[in-house]
Design a protein around this motif. Structure first.
Motif, PDB file in Angstrom:
ATOM      1  N   ALA A   7       0.551  -1.361   0.570  1.00  0.00           N
ATOM      2  CA  ALA A   7       0.161   0.226  -0.233  1.00  0.00           C
ATOM      3  C   ALA A   7       0.954   1.125  -0.032  1.00  0.00           C
ATOM      4  N   GLN A   8       1.871   1.141   0.810  1.00  0.00           N
ATOM      5  CA  GLN A   8       2.456   2.248   0.744  1.00  0.00           C
ATOM      6  C   GLN A   8       3.454   2.899  -0.514  1.00  0.00           C
ATOM      7  N   PHE A   9       4.275   1.478  -1.304  1.00  0.00           N
ATOM      8  CA  PHE A   9       4.899   1.425  -2.500  1.00  0.00           C
ATOM      9  C   PHE A   9       3.670   2.528  -3.091  1.00  0.00           C
ATOM     10  N   LEU A  10       2.671   1.740  -3.388  1.00  0.00           N
ATOM     11  CA  LEU A  10       1.418   2.137  -4.187  1.00  0.00           C
ATOM     12  C   LEU A  10       0.892   3.888  -4.237  1.00  0.00           C
ATOM     13  N   LEU A  11       1.175   4.347  -2.887  1.00  0.00           N
ATOM     14  CA  LEU A  11       0.999   5.575  -2.864  1.00  0.00           C
ATOM     15  C   LEU A  11       1.483   6.515  -3.356  1.00  0.00           C
ATOM     16  N   PHE A  12       2.698   6.037  -2.478  1.00  0.00           N
ATOM     17  CA  PHE A  12       4.539   6.777  -3.152  1.00  0.00           C
ATOM     18  C   PHE A  12       4.332   6.895  -4.133  1.00  0.00           C
ATOM     19  N   HIS A  13       4.322   5.687  -4.886  1.00  0.00           N
ATOM     20  CA  HIS A  13       4.577   6.102  -6.188  1.00  0.00           C
ATOM     21  C   HIS A  13       3.347   6.599  -7.885  1.00  0.00           C
ATOM     22  N   ALA A  14       2.201   6.388  -7.039  1.00  0.00           N
ATOM     23  CA  ALA A  14       1.063   7.346  -7.652  1.00  0.00           C
ATOM     24  C   ALA A  14       1.140   8.144  -7.988  1.00  0.00           C
TER      25      ALA A  14
END
Length: 123
Positions: A39-46
């Motif tokens: 979830a963190q990776f998705l939210l950081f990279h979006a």
């Protein structure tokens, strides 16, 4: 704006949506540390995907390099976060070495974003 740019922007938005969904799911799954990481990776990279694509579409960076960078970020997220999420929710990997391959592709995407910023933008 080219279709490629619109598709990358939509995929960046999808990454944000999936990040919120994974965060919510992680709050309800016991021992979901890997799902929280996804979830963190998705939210950081979006927002990074959206920003890199926007810079490319505006002609402020080298268009080809930054489009490839955004695509690499999308692919890397799919592999890395997909593998972590499947492991957390279903107990099985996407395929062997999917997360490490995804991580390397993410790093390549960031490197390409830097290269795209340094290369002259075409008029």
């Amino acid at each position: 704006m080219a279709f490629t740019d619109r598709a990358l922007l939509a995929l960046g938005a999808l990454a944000g949506l999936l990040g919120v969904a994974a965060s919510a799911a992680a709050a309800h799954v016991a021992g979901a540390d890997s799902l929280k990481t996804a979830a963190q990776f998705l939210l950081f990279h979006a927002p990074a995907i959206i920003a890199v694509t926007t810079l490319s579409a505006a002609g402020l960076t080298h268009r080809t390099a930054t489009r490839i960078a955004a695509a690499a970020l999308v692919l890397g997220l799919g592999l890395f976060c997909g593998d972590l999420s499947l492991r957390a929710l279903h107990g099985s990997p996407l395929f062997p070495m999917a997360a490490p391959i995804g991580g390397v592709v993410l790093m390549a995407g960031w490197l390409l974003a830097g290269v795209g910023a340094l290369l002259p933008a075409r008029g």
